[in-house]
Design a protein around this motif. Structure first.
Motif, PDB file in Angstrom:
ATOM      1  N   ILE A 177      -8.337  28.363 -39.332  1.00  0.00           N
ATOM      2  CA  ILE A 177      -8.439  29.754 -39.774  1.00  0.00           C
ATOM      3  C   ILE A 177      -8.925  30.645 -38.639  1.00  0.00           C
ATOM      4  O   ILE A 177      -9.670  30.217 -37.757  1.00  0.00           O
ATOM      5  CB  ILE A 177      -9.348  29.904 -41.022  1.00  0.00           C
ATOM      6  CG1 ILE A 177     -10.762  29.380 -40.755  1.00  0.00           C
ATOM      7  CG2 ILE A 177      -8.735  29.213 -42.228  1.00  0.00           C
ATOM      8  CD1 ILE A 177     -11.717  29.650 -41.909  1.00  0.00           C
ATOM      9  N   VAL A 178      -8.472  31.893 -38.687  1.00  0.00           N
ATOM     10  CA  VAL A 178      -8.807  32.894 -37.669  1.00  0.00           C
ATOM     11  C   VAL A 178      -9.211  34.181 -38.371  1.00  0.00           C
ATOM     12  O   VAL A 178      -8.944  34.365 -39.560  1.00  0.00           O
ATOM     13  CB  VAL A 178      -7.614  33.160 -36.729  1.00  0.00           C
ATOM     14  CG1 VAL A 178      -7.290  31.935 -35.895  1.00  0.00           C
ATOM     15  CG2 VAL A 178      -6.392  33.618 -37.518  1.00  0.00           C
ATOM     16  N   GLN A 189     -12.193  29.833 -36.180  1.00  0.00           N
ATOM     17  CA  GLN A 189     -12.095  29.275 -34.830  1.00  0.00           C
ATOM     18  C   GLN A 189     -11.826  30.320 -33.744  1.00  0.00           C
ATOM     19  O   GLN A 189     -12.095  30.087 -32.574  1.00  0.00           O
ATOM     20  CB  GLN A 189     -10.979  28.228 -34.797  1.00  0.00           C
ATOM     21  CG  GLN A 189     -11.258  27.016 -35.661  1.00  0.00           C
ATOM     22  CD  GLN A 189      -9.993  26.190 -35.861  1.00  0.00           C
ATOM     23  OE1 GLN A 189      -9.187  26.475 -36.736  1.00  0.00           O
ATOM     24  NE2 GLN A 189      -9.811  25.179 -35.035  1.00  0.00           N
ATOM     25  N   ALA A 190     -11.255  31.473 -34.152  1.00  0.00           N
ATOM     26  CA  ALA A 190     -10.936  32.512 -33.166  1.00  0.00           C
ATOM     27  C   ALA A 190     -10.969  33.877 -33.845  1.00  0.00           C
ATOM     28  O   ALA A 190     -10.654  33.991 -35.033  1.00  0.00           O
ATOM     29  CB  ALA A 190      -9.572  32.257 -32.543  1.00  0.00           C
ATOM     30  N   GLY A 197     -18.695  28.410 -29.217  1.00  0.00           N
ATOM     31  CA  GLY A 197     -17.348  27.843 -29.172  1.00  0.00           C
ATOM     32  C   GLY A 197     -16.296  28.666 -29.893  1.00  0.00           C
ATOM     33  O   GLY A 197     -15.171  28.199 -30.102  1.00  0.00           O
ATOM     34  N   LEU A 198     -16.631  29.906 -30.262  1.00  0.00           N
ATOM     35  CA  LEU A 198     -15.675  30.778 -30.953  1.00  0.00           C
ATOM     36  C   LEU A 198     -14.814  31.491 -29.918  1.00  0.00           C
ATOM     37  O   LEU A 198     -15.334  32.197 -29.052  1.00  0.00           O
ATOM     38  CB  LEU A 198     -16.441  31.803 -31.798  1.00  0.00           C
ATOM     39  CG  LEU A 198     -15.645  32.704 -32.736  1.00  0.00           C
ATOM     40  CD1 LEU A 198     -14.962  31.884 -33.819  1.00  0.00           C
ATOM     41  CD2 LEU A 198     -16.559  33.743 -33.367  1.00  0.00           C
ATOM     42  N   LEU A 199     -13.498  31.315 -30.001  1.00  0.00           N
ATOM     43  CA  LEU A 199     -12.585  31.948 -29.044  1.00  0.00           C
ATOM     44  C   LEU A 199     -12.371  33.410 -29.427  1.00  0.00           C
ATOM     45  O   LEU A 199     -12.145  33.728 -30.597  1.00  0.00           O
ATOM     46  CB  LEU A 199     -11.256  31.192 -29.036  1.00  0.00           C
ATOM     47  CG  LEU A 199     -10.207  31.653 -28.029  1.00  0.00           C
ATOM     48  CD1 LEU A 199      -9.490  30.456 -27.424  1.00  0.00           C
ATOM     49  CD2 LEU A 199      -9.193  32.575 -28.690  1.00  0.00           C
TER      50      LEU A 199
END
Length: 483
Positions: free
Chosen positions: A3-4, A69-70, A221-223
């Motif tokens: 998920i983003v 994640q991003a 660690g989140l882009l």
């Protein structure tokens, strides 16, 4: 892929959508207004950018971003955040466009040698809202602040930089950079000389990185993807591509389309922006769209636009010969800054409220059709038109638009397409970083749910109405639409 999230920091609020990275399905949403007050109750011209962070934090509350994640960031265009050499704000961010910068825009146009010189240099002519114009105003009005300014960021650049913990590297994207007035979409390069012309000295500008690139990763660690301006993010969220144009119905109107190359327009009618995919997004604006409808509703004593639409539907195409040139605030397309509106074709039988109501809708849409024709004349393909804004839902707009534009019209369901576009960009950057997506091809998300309207048998009638409008425009303002 997981998920983003997409974050849209508009002039008034922050909206966050959390999406499935593969399909684009919206899983959850957050919203918070910016804690900003204006003395006169209107939109302020200066805003402390910390307000954007505060509303971001509130919108993301309640574990909204859990498992994300991003993140992609979209933000209002034309906002300039001047920073000193240490990265602190020199003054509040300068947002929007207002009359205080109009003189600065005229100064800059003259300083470089006219409108065509600017169009050739960066693909656009300075306007009151643009960052380059605000820099000129800053140099003239607040010289000490101008002198302290060492770094320039836009709203989405600044937010990305904050999310990453204020790293040494500062980034932006082609879309955001193309609206500054000191970056050229045609050459893909900054014009530092134009910054110096406006501000009086050189500054640090953010690095322009690619559409699928990541600006960085947070310590957790989140882009964070590159981010972009609201217009580019909305186009990306809608999923428009070659052959698609977007007509946006606000108080003023805009027409933009995806095109493979930058369009240099010496007349200044076309603003050559870049999009969020590596393509180009030429834009033509009109000063008079929904304000034409609101003015007509007030004149007729109607309480709202729905009532005006209902009344207009009692008339017929062509409004019994009434033609309204809707240049109520002057006009940019055609370039008639000091003109006024014109009502032509008055006869005894046409002097009825429903015909004036119909003429207002047709005049607004014909003005936007003129803007579409500016793009078509430069080789931009228009196979369908996406119609955006609350007024796109009005029956009188939907009845007339396909035949006046001469093409299929798509009316997407209301949604925050800028936030969705930011999320799609985050999914692209995440996939590219993991090697699951090609950096040249964005993720294929589901398109917007929309109503599709065809010109059908009404096409010939609509084109006759359009010709009636063009005839009146040419008689009243001869040659105004010629390049």
């Amino acid at each position: 892929m997981g998920i983003v999230a997409g974050l849209d920091s508009s002039p008034d609020f922050t909206r966050i959508v959390v999406c499935d990275a593969d399909t684009g399905a919206v899983l959850r949403q957050g919203y918070a207004p910016h804690p900003v007050e204006s003395p006169d109750g209107g939109r302020p011209s200066d805003v402390d950018p910390q307000a954007w962070l505060l509303s971001l934090g509130e919108a993301a509350g309640g574990g909204l971003l859990e498992g994300v994640q991003a993140i992609g960031v979209s933000a209002q265009q034309n906002a300039v955040v001047p920073l000193d050499a240490q990265g602190n704000t020199v003054r509040p961010a300068m947002v929007g466009g207002d009359k205080r910068t109009q003189v600065a825009a005229a100064d800059l146009i003259d300083a470089l040698g006219g409108r065509e010189a600017w169009a050739q240099a960066v693909g656009c002519v300075p306007q009151a809202a643009q960052p380059v114009t605000k820099l000129r105003w800053l140099a003239r009005t607040e010289p000490e602040n101008a002198q302290r300014t060492a770094i320039l960021l836009q709203a989405h650049d600044w937010l990305v930089w904050q999310l990453l913990g204020r790293p040494v590297r500062r980034t932006t994207d082609r879309g955001g950079a193309s609206g500054t007035g000191y970056w050229s979409a045609a050459t893909g390069a900054y014009r530092p000389d134009l910054v110096e012309l406006a501000l009086g000295h050189q500054v640090m500008l953010p690095e322009v990185i690619g559409p699928a690139d990541a600006a960085g990763t947070t310590p957790e660690g989140l882009l964070i993807s590159v981010g972009t301006g609201e217009t580019m993010a909305a186009a990306f969220g809608l999923g428009i591509g070659l052959g698609d144009a977007v007509v946006s119905l606000g108080a003023s109107g805009s027409v933009m389309a995806v095109h493979p190359e930058a369009l240099v327009d010496g007349s200044g009618m076309i603003t050559a922006l870049a999009d969020a995919t590596g393509m180009h997004l030429p834009v033509v604006t009109t000063l008079n769209a929904v304000r034409t409808l609101r003015g007509t509703a007030e004149l007729l004593g109607l309480p709202d636009l729905e009532s005006l639409s209902e009344l207009a539907m009692k008339s017929t195409p062509g409004a019994h010969g009434l033609v309204l040139l809707p240049y109520l605030e002057g006009e940019r397309t055609p370039n008639l800054p000091h003109t006024a509106g014109t009502l032509a074709g008055l006869r005894r039988e046409s002097m009825k409220a429903e015909h004036l109501a119909r003429a207002a809708f047709e005049g607004m849409l014909c003005g936007l059709a003129d803007a579409l024709d500016v793009l078509r004349a430069r080789g931009v393909e228009v196979r369908r038109v996406f119609l955006l804004g609350p007024a796109a839902e009005l029956p009188a707009v939907q009845a007339a638009a396909p035949s006046l534009f001469g093409t299929q019209v798509v009316v997407p369901q209301p949604a925050d397409y800028a936030a969705i576009g930011a999320a799609r960009q985050a999914a692209w950057a995440l996939g590219a970083s993991q090697g699951t997506l090609d950096a040249r091809n964005p993720p294929a998300w589901q398109g917007a749910v929309a109503q599709v309207l065809e010109p059908g048998e009404e096409l010939a009638v609509g084109q006759a109405v359009r010709q009636q409008f063009v005839s009146v425009r040419e008689q009243t303002h001869p040659g105004a639409m010629r390049p």
